[in-house]
Design an enzyme around this catalytic site. Structure first.
Site, PDB file in Angstrom:
ATOM      1  N   HIS A  90      -0.302 -26.426  36.191  1.00 58.35           N
ATOM      2  CA  HIS A  90      -0.655 -26.413  37.620  1.00 58.35           C
ATOM      3  C   HIS A  90      -2.174 -26.635  37.647  1.00 58.35           C
ATOM      4  O   HIS A  90      -2.938 -25.721  37.341  1.00 58.35           O
ATOM      5  CB  HIS A  90      -0.263 -25.072  38.255  1.00 58.35           C
ATOM      6  CG  HIS A  90      -0.564 -25.013  39.720  1.00 58.35           C
ATOM      7  ND1 HIS A  90       0.412 -24.918  40.684  1.00 58.35           N
ATOM      8  CD2 HIS A  90      -1.741 -25.061  40.391  1.00 58.35           C
ATOM      9  CE1 HIS A  90      -0.149 -24.911  41.887  1.00 58.35           C
ATOM     10  NE2 HIS A  90      -1.458 -24.983  41.728  1.00 58.35           N
ATOM     11  N   HIS A 113      10.491 -30.800  37.860  1.00 59.32           N
ATOM     12  CA  HIS A 113       9.730 -29.617  38.319  1.00 59.32           C
ATOM     13  C   HIS A 113      10.481 -29.002  39.494  1.00 59.32           C
ATOM     14  O   HIS A 113      10.414 -29.515  40.617  1.00 59.32           O
ATOM     15  CB  HIS A 113       8.321 -30.017  38.755  1.00 59.32           C
ATOM     16  CG  HIS A 113       7.468 -28.862  39.181  1.00 59.32           C
ATOM     17  ND1 HIS A 113       6.175 -28.677  38.738  1.00 59.32           N
ATOM     18  CD2 HIS A 113       7.700 -27.814  40.017  1.00 59.32           C
ATOM     19  CE1 HIS A 113       5.661 -27.593  39.281  1.00 59.32           C
ATOM     20  NE2 HIS A 113       6.577 -27.042  40.075  1.00 59.32           N
ATOM     21  N   ASP A 150       8.916 -30.265  42.757  1.00 59.41           N
ATOM     22  CA  ASP A 150       8.290 -28.983  43.107  1.00 59.41           C
ATOM     23  C   ASP A 150       9.001 -28.349  44.299  1.00 59.41           C
ATOM     24  O   ASP A 150       8.381 -27.690  45.136  1.00 59.41           O
ATOM     25  CB  ASP A 150       6.792 -29.139  43.377  1.00 59.41           C
ATOM     26  CG  ASP A 150       6.085 -27.777  43.433  1.00 59.41           C
ATOM     27  OD1 ASP A 150       6.668 -26.784  42.960  1.00 59.41           O
ATOM     28  OD2 ASP A 150       4.962 -27.718  43.966  1.00 59.41           O
ATOM     29  N   HIS A 169      11.943 -25.129  41.361  1.00 58.34           N
ATOM     30  CA  HIS A 169      12.012 -23.654  41.390  1.00 58.34           C
ATOM     31  C   HIS A 169      13.415 -23.246  41.821  1.00 58.34           C
ATOM     32  O   HIS A 169      13.816 -23.530  42.957  1.00 58.34           O
ATOM     33  CB  HIS A 169      10.980 -23.102  42.380  1.00 58.34           C
ATOM     34  CG  HIS A 169       9.574 -23.475  42.009  1.00 58.34           C
ATOM     35  ND1 HIS A 169       8.770 -22.660  41.240  1.00 58.34           N
ATOM     36  CD2 HIS A 169       8.851 -24.586  42.266  1.00 58.34           C
ATOM     37  CE1 HIS A 169       7.598 -23.254  41.049  1.00 58.34           C
ATOM     38  NE2 HIS A 169       7.621 -24.427  41.665  1.00 58.34           N
ATOM     39  N   LYS A 197       4.377 -23.379  30.607  1.00 55.89           N
ATOM     40  CA  LYS A 197       3.678 -23.656  31.875  1.00 55.89           C
ATOM     41  C   LYS A 197       2.424 -22.819  31.981  1.00 55.89           C
ATOM     42  O   LYS A 197       2.416 -21.618  31.682  1.00 55.89           O
ATOM     43  CB  LYS A 197       4.631 -23.324  33.035  1.00 55.89           C
ATOM     44  CG  LYS A 197       4.040 -23.495  34.418  1.00 55.89           C
ATOM     45  CD  LYS A 197       4.059 -24.932  34.908  1.00 55.89           C
ATOM     46  CE  LYS A 197       3.263 -25.102  36.169  1.00 55.89           C
ATOM     47  NZ  LYS A 197       4.004 -25.429  37.347  1.00 55.89           N
ATOM     48  N   HIS A 225       2.616 -32.028  39.915  1.00 55.26           N
ATOM     49  CA  HIS A 225       2.433 -32.251  41.361  1.00 55.26           C
ATOM     50  C   HIS A 225       1.017 -32.706  41.743  1.00 55.26           C
ATOM     51  O   HIS A 225       0.320 -32.038  42.516  1.00 55.26           O
ATOM     52  CB  HIS A 225       2.830 -31.021  42.184  1.00 55.26           C
ATOM     53  CG  HIS A 225       2.406 -29.692  41.636  1.00 55.26           C
ATOM     54  ND1 HIS A 225       1.115 -29.386  41.317  1.00 55.26           N
ATOM     55  CD2 HIS A 225       3.123 -28.578  41.369  1.00 55.26           C
ATOM     56  CE1 HIS A 225       1.066 -28.152  40.869  1.00 55.26           C
ATOM     57  NE2 HIS A 225       2.249 -27.626  40.883  1.00 55.26           N
TER      58      HIS A 225
HETATM   59  C1  NCD Z   1       5.499 -22.910  44.326  1.00 55.03           C
HETATM   60  C2  NCD Z   1       6.431 -21.709  44.576  1.00 55.03           C
HETATM   61  O1  NCD Z   1       6.675 -21.369  45.733  1.00 55.03           O
HETATM   62  O2  NCD Z   1       6.932 -21.166  43.592  1.00 55.03           O
HETATM   63  N1  NCD Z   1       4.724 -23.139  45.521  1.00 55.03           N
HETATM   64  C3  NCD Z   1       4.078 -24.270  45.849  1.00 55.03           C
HETATM   65  O3  NCD Z   1       3.380 -24.258  46.879  1.00 55.03           O
HETATM   66  N2  NCD Z   1       4.154 -25.377  45.144  1.00 55.03           N
HETATM   67  C4  NCD Z   1       4.644 -22.664  43.149  1.00 55.03           C
HETATM   68  C5  NCD Z   1       3.958 -23.883  42.585  1.00 55.03           C
HETATM   69  O4  NCD Z   1       4.575 -24.736  41.949  1.00 55.03           O
HETATM   70  O5  NCD Z   1       2.739 -24.029  42.787  1.00 55.03           O
HETATM   71 ZN    ZN Z   2       6.086 -25.652  41.459  1.00 54.35          ZN
END
Ligand code: NCD
Ligand code: ZN
Length: 337
Positions: A131, A11, A241, A13, A94, A169
């Site tokens: 999520h 996971h 995450d 970003h 997702k 998460h």
């Molecule tokens: C994530 C993001 O910034 O893209 N933020 C977070 O607080 N975890 C998005 C997500 O996975 O919820």
């Molecule tokens: Zn995330």
């Protein structure tokens, strides 16, 4: 010294533009596989957007196997999903509840209206990543995950019995129990939810760099996550995450949600398992459990890490005219040698 398989982050970003170059480079150092989230400013809800993003990411990727996800919402088309699936353009789908987190204004407000898509995933053995927060205007953010289990996830698991689900998460003991008592569902755990709690987040001074969704919970919940991660239970595995935001957006009157943990996440996990005398379960948590859940083969060559005491950690990484804030919990570091 520890010898482990190159870990997987299920996971992450990567963002887009020059930030994605920066972030992917860091990911390549640590991970053999990464499962990349689709919540871009314009979320990846169709094949045009996905193809464009894939092209850019795969061009700059050096060494990790990149698994893409598609952003499910009511505007998706079954025909387009079929096309993307047939051409192996995405690995998982997702589901973001509407307004649950960063870039989720295109999320789902009523899960029941997504049935035809969930049926498609189930019939084609495509994993659904969720999520798990039930978001309603005045709801207490500390209760959102538990409410999601009761109001939405129970419905999904009852209705789609052979759908492969990852609850992302997780932050609560309730989620640990839910996973342990249902079939076809596993969960990812982040570094910061494992190593922090309400007290370290805001008990003394507020730390915006730890503000994320779902919000970090109290020690009772943290201990439940720690116990299950350390135990090597196959239903729980690592998904960082890691969600980079610029320092000026984190240390701001309105702080955005997301913790950037990529740089030191493996070091933090190794230290955590080491001090708890559970190093023999590291490969399970970081590589094997996730690959098993997703039916993936993995690279079995091993990498050595050595422990250095009182390391000078880099709190900020310079990015353009700004910084990213690196999450780290311990004084000691585990360095790959
Ligand atoms: C994530 C993001 O910034 O893209 N933020 C977070 O607080 N975890 C998005 C997500 O996975 O919820
Ligand atoms: Zn995330």
């Amino acid at each position: 010294m520890l010898k482990i398989f190159k870990p997987c982050d299920f996971h992450v970003h990567l963002r887009e533009g020059s930030l994605s170059h920066f972030v992917l480079k860091e990911n390549n150092k640590h991970f053999q596989k990464i499962l990349v989230m689709p919540n871009l400013k314009k979320p990846l809800t169709n094949s045009n957007l996905l193809l464009n993003y894939r092209k850019k990411i795969l061009k700059i990727n050096k060494s990790s196997e990149v698994l893409f996800t598609i952003y499910l919402n009511k505007d998706c088309s079954l025909k387009d999903l079929e096309y993307m699936h047939k051409n192996k353009l995405f690995f998982s789908a997702k589901l973001y509840p509407l307004n649950a987190t960063t870039n989720s204004t295109s999320g789902v407000s009523d899960i029941k209206k997504m049935s035809k898509f969930l049926t498609f995933l189930e019939e084609n053995n495509i994993p659904l990543c969720i999520h798990g927060e039930h978001v309603h205007n005045n709801d207490d953010p500390y209760e959102r995950e538990k409410k999601f289990l009761d109001k939405e996830l129970s419905w999904i698991t009852k209705r789609f019995k052979s759908l492969k689900i990852t609850l992302e998460h997780i932050t609560t003991k309730d989620s640990v129990s839910f996973i342990n008592s249902h079939k076809n569902i596993s969960a990812t755990i982040t570094t910061h939810h494992l190593l922090e709690n309400t007290y370290s987040f805001l008990g003394n001074e507020l730390k915006p760099e730890l503000f994320c969704k779902p919000i970090i919970k109290g020690s009772v919940h943290q201990e439940a996550l720690q116990k299950v991660a350390l135990s090597g239970n196959p239903r729980f595995f690592f998904g960082s995450d890691s969600a980079p935001h610029l320092k000026t957006r984190k240390f701001a009157p309105s702080c955005c949600a997301g913790v950037y943990s990529t740089k030191y996440s493996i070091s933090n996990i190794l230290e955590f398992f080491w001090i708890n005398k559970k190093s023999s379960n590291i490969n399970k948590f970081l590589t094997q459990n996730g690959c098993k859940h997703y039916g993936l083969n993995y690279d079995k060559s091993t990498h050595s890490y050595k422990r250095l005491k009182n390391f000078k950690f880099q709190k900020y990484s310079k990015f353009k005219n700004d910084y990213l804030i690196n999450y780290n919990c311990f004084d000691n570091i585990w360095l790959k040698i």
